[in-house]
Write a protein that holds these residues in place. Structure first.
Motif, PDB file in Angstrom:
ATOM      1  N   GLU A 159      52.915 -30.192  64.914  1.00 10.24           N
ATOM      2  CA  GLU A 159      52.176 -31.260  65.554  1.00 10.24           C
ATOM      3  C   GLU A 159      50.780 -31.802  65.078  1.00 10.24           C
ATOM      4  O   GLU A 159      50.071 -32.595  64.442  1.00 10.24           O
ATOM      5  N   GLY A 160      50.351 -30.022  64.765  1.00  7.88           N
ATOM      6  CA  GLY A 160      48.812 -30.450  64.598  1.00  7.88           C
ATOM      7  C   GLY A 160      48.315 -30.264  62.785  1.00  7.88           C
ATOM      8  O   GLY A 160      47.219 -31.010  62.164  1.00  7.88           O
ATOM      9  N   LEU A 195      47.900 -21.433  56.514  1.00  7.66           N
ATOM     10  CA  LEU A 195      47.164 -20.014  56.648  1.00  7.66           C
ATOM     11  C   LEU A 195      47.339 -19.853  57.866  1.00  7.66           C
ATOM     12  O   LEU A 195      46.913 -18.566  58.599  1.00  7.66           O
ATOM     13  N   VAL A 196      46.716 -20.749  58.686  1.00 11.30           N
ATOM     14  CA  VAL A 196      45.520 -19.391  59.760  1.00 11.30           C
ATOM     15  C   VAL A 196      46.647 -18.882  61.073  1.00 11.30           C
ATOM     16  O   VAL A 196      46.654 -18.060  60.943  1.00 11.30           O
ATOM     17  N   GLY A 212      50.874 -21.143  67.959  1.00  8.70           N
ATOM     18  CA  GLY A 212      51.220 -22.618  67.051  1.00  8.70           C
ATOM     19  C   GLY A 212      50.670 -24.010  68.496  1.00  8.70           C
ATOM     20  O   GLY A 212      50.121 -24.741  67.843  1.00  8.70           O
ATOM     21  N   VAL A 213      50.778 -23.555  70.132  1.00  6.20           N
ATOM     22  CA  VAL A 213      50.902 -24.140  70.318  1.00  6.20           C
ATOM     23  C   VAL A 213      48.762 -24.419  70.764  1.00  6.20           C
ATOM     24  O   VAL A 213      48.132 -25.721  70.965  1.00  6.20           O
ATOM     25  N   VAL A 214      48.167 -23.202  70.406  1.00 11.15           N
ATOM     26  CA  VAL A 214      47.075 -22.875  70.491  1.00 11.15           C
ATOM     27  C   VAL A 214      46.245 -24.095  69.333  1.00 11.15           C
ATOM     28  O   VAL A 214      45.378 -24.774  69.219  1.00 11.15           O
ATOM     29  N   LEU A 215      47.132 -23.999  67.856  1.00 14.28           N
ATOM     30  CA  LEU A 215      46.109 -24.322  66.738  1.00 14.28           C
ATOM     31  C   LEU A 215      46.654 -26.075  66.929  1.00 14.28           C
ATOM     32  O   LEU A 215      46.003 -27.035  66.615  1.00 14.28           O
ATOM     33  N   LEU A 218      43.512 -26.892  68.939  1.00 15.80           N
ATOM     34  CA  LEU A 218      42.603 -27.154  68.528  1.00 15.80           C
ATOM     35  C   LEU A 218      42.521 -28.216  67.475  1.00 15.80           C
ATOM     36  O   LEU A 218      41.447 -28.562  67.054  1.00 15.80           O
ATOM     37  N   VAL A 219      43.429 -28.295  66.902  1.00 19.06           N
ATOM     38  CA  VAL A 219      43.684 -29.539  65.906  1.00 19.06           C
ATOM     39  C   VAL A 219      43.301 -30.875  66.240  1.00 19.06           C
ATOM     40  O   VAL A 219      42.521 -31.956  65.780  1.00 19.06           O
ATOM     41  N   ILE A 220      43.851 -31.810  67.608  1.00 18.37           N
ATOM     42  CA  ILE A 220      43.684 -32.816  68.495  1.00 18.37           C
ATOM     43  C   ILE A 220      42.419 -32.647  68.606  1.00 18.37           C
ATOM     44  O   ILE A 220      41.896 -33.390  68.604  1.00 18.37           O
ATOM     45  N   GLY A 221      41.872 -31.660  69.459  1.00 17.84           N
ATOM     46  CA  GLY A 221      40.182 -31.205  69.679  1.00 17.84           C
ATOM     47  C   GLY A 221      39.139 -31.785  68.933  1.00 17.84           C
ATOM     48  O   GLY A 221      38.045 -32.752  68.508  1.00 17.84           O
TER      49      GLY A 221
END
Length: 426
Positions: A159-160, A195-196, A212-215, A218-221
Motif C-alpha cells: 500500500e505504501g 529498501l527501508v 510494513g504496517v508502520v511504513l 508513514l507514507v500515508i502521513g
C-alpha cells in the motif's frame, strides 16, 4: 474450532496419503442456494442485452439478448450440476479440477449479470476493458508481493509503495512534462520504500509485518502532509501531470471483443502484460528465479551453496518495490490527472490478498487481481444501467469476491517456508 470434513486416500504401493477436502463442494453448494434465491424471491421480467461491440469497432457484433429469469434459472441448474460433479470427484479421492471451478464461476457471473441487467443493455466490452484498467495497479502490487514473499520477506508495505509511486509520478511528470519521467520516479519511490523495509527486516531482524504496517502509515502521513502543504498551493506546477494516452495496436485492436479489451489500453497496461510474463519467466526459467525461490524456501541450504542470502533479499525487495511503484504511477498518469491524498484506498491490501489467492505464483496472482478488478468495475456498470441491486451490496462486492476466492477456491495453500523468518547466519 471447526474443521472442514476431508477424505483421506491411502496408496499401499508407496504409502502416500492424499487428503481431499470437501471445502470446494460446500462452497459451491452454498453459493448455488444463495444465487437461486435471487430469481425465486425477486424475479426479473424482460430480457437482458449484452452489447458485444464498442462504438468504433470495424466488425460490429449483434447484441446477445437473453431472458433474465430464464438465464438465471439455467445458471442455477448448471451450478447445481457442477456442485454434484465436485462432490463426485471428492468421494473418489480426487481434487475438484480447476476447469470445473472456472465453469462454476463463469456461469455464476453470466446468470447474475442477466438477472441484474433485465430490461437494460450491458456493455460487455466496457465492463472487461475497465476491469483490466482497474486491476492494473493490483497486478503490479501483487507481483511485488509475490517477489517479496518468494525471497522470504512479507511485503505488507505494498500500500505504501503504491501511494508513494502515485505521489512521485504526479510530481515528476508535472515538473518534466513527460509521463515516462513520472513512471521512473514512481519506480524509484517504490524502491526506497522497499529498501527501508529491507533494512529493518533483513539487517535488524524487526518483525516484518509490523515494519510494513508502520511504513504504510508513514507514507500515508507523509504524502498527506506534502499534498496539503506543497501540492495544493502549487497545483499548476506540481500536481498537473502529463498523462499516458490510450494506444491502439493496429490490427489486433480490431479483433471483436478481445481487441478493444486488450489492445486499446494505455502504455502502463502494456507494461503490465510484459511485467507479468517477465516475472513468471524469470521466476521459473532463470538462475535468478532459482536463487530467489531457494532463499525463500531454505536460506540455510542456499547459504551453504554460496548464495548470499542477505544480498539476494535486498536486491529482490528493491525490485519488488520498483514493480509495485509502477502500479502507483497508474493512478496519477492514467486514472486521475492529479494526486489526491490516500487515493490508493487500500488497493495494496487487496493486492496482498491476490498474492495469497494466487498461491504465491505470478500468473495466479495476476488472475486473482483481474477478478478483483472485475468485481470493482461491475459495481459501477450496474449502477449506471440502473440495476435494482442495492448500492451497499455493490460496494461490498469486491470484498465478497475476495472472501469467496480465498475461502472457497484457494483451499489449503502453503507460503514459502522462510517467508517472514529473519535469517541469522550461524
Amino acid at each position: 474450532m471447526t474443521t472442514t470434513p476431508a477424505t483421506a486416500v491411502v496408496s499401499d504401493g508407496q504409502r502416500t496419503v492424499t487428503v481431499v477436502s470437501w471445502k470446494t463442494t460446500i462452497v459451491f453448494a452454498v453459493f448455488t442456494v444463495l444465487f437461486a434465491l435471487l430469481p425465486l424471491l425477486a424475479p426479473r421480467r424482460g430480457e437482458s442485452a449484452f452489447r458485444l461491440a464498442a462504438g468504433g469497432d470495424a466488425i460490429q457484433l449483434a447484441d446477445l439478448v437473453l431472458p433474465a429469469d430464464g438465464t438465471a434459472w439455467f445458471a442455477v441448474v448448471v451450478m447445481a450440476l457442477v456442485t454434484v460433479a465436485a462432490a463426485f470427484f471428492t468421494t473418489r479421492g480426487r481434487r475438484t479440477p480447476l476447469w470445473l471451478t472456472a465453469v462454476f464461476g463463469v456461469v455464476l457471473v453470466i446468470g447474475f449479470l442477466a438477472w441484474a441487467s433485465a430490461g437494460a443493455t450491458l456493455p460487455v466490452v466496457s465492463l472487461l476493458a475497465g476491469s483490466i484498467a482497474l486491476a492494473t495497479p493490483l497486478v503490479f502490487g501483487a507481483l511485488g508481493g509475490v517477489i517479496g514473499e518468494r525471497v522470504g520477506v512479507v511485503n505488507i508495505a505494498i500500500e505504501g509503495q503504491l501511494l508513494a509511486g502515485a505521489f512521485s509520478a504526479a510530481v515528476a511528470s508535472s515538473l518534466t512534462g513527460s509521463p515516462w519521467a513520472g513512471l521512473v520516479a514512481a519506480m524509484v519511490a517504490g524502491v526506497l520504500v522497499g529498501l527501508v523495509l529491507s533494512v529493518f527486516a533483513i539487517t535488524y531482524y524487526v518483525n516484518q509485518v509490523i515494519v510494513g504496517v508502520v511504513l504504510n502509515v508513514l507514507v500515508i502521513g507523509l504524502t498527506t502532509f506534502l499534498y496539503r502543504q506543497v501540492l495544493v498551493p502549487n497545483s499548476d506546477t506540481l500536481n498537473s501531470p502529463e498523462l499516458f494516452r490510450t494506444v491502439s495496436i493496429p490490427l489486433l485492436s480490431e479483433i471483436p471483443i478481445i481487441g478493444p479489451v486488450l489492445f486499446r489500453q494505455s502504455v502502463i497496461v502494456y507494461v503490465m502484460f510484459l511485467a507479468v510474463f517477465l516475472v513468471w519467466y524469470g521466476m521459473y526459467r532463470t538462475r535468478w528465479g532459482l536463487r530467489l525461490r531457494a532463499v525463500g524456501e531454505h536460506p540455510q541450504a542456499a547459504d551453504t551453496v554460496g548464495i548470499k542470502v542477505a544480498r539476494t533479499r535486498y536486491v529482490n525487495m528493491m525490485l519488488a518495490g520498483a514493480v509495485a511503484g509502477m502500479g502507483g504511477a497508474f493512478y496519477t498518469l492514467v486514472s486521475v490527472p492529479a494526486f489526491n491524498r490516500e487515493m490508493t484506498a487500500g488497493a495494496g491490501f487487496i493486492a496482498l490478498a491476490a498474492v495469497i489467492f494466487g498461491k504465491w505464483d505470478p500468473l495466479r496472482a495476476t488472475l486473482a487481481a483481474l477478478l478483483f478488478g472485475f468485481a470493482t468495475n461491475l459495481q459501477g456498470i450496474l449502477s449506471v444501467i440502473g440495476s435494482p441491486v442495492p448500492s451497499q451490496f455493490m460496494l461490498m462486492l469486491p470484498y465478497l469476491v475476495t472472501i469467496f476466492a480465498v475461502a472457497g477456491v484457494v483451499g489449503r495453500s502453503r507460503p514459502p517456508a522462510a517467508s517472514g523468518v529473519p535469517y541469522v547466519k550461524s
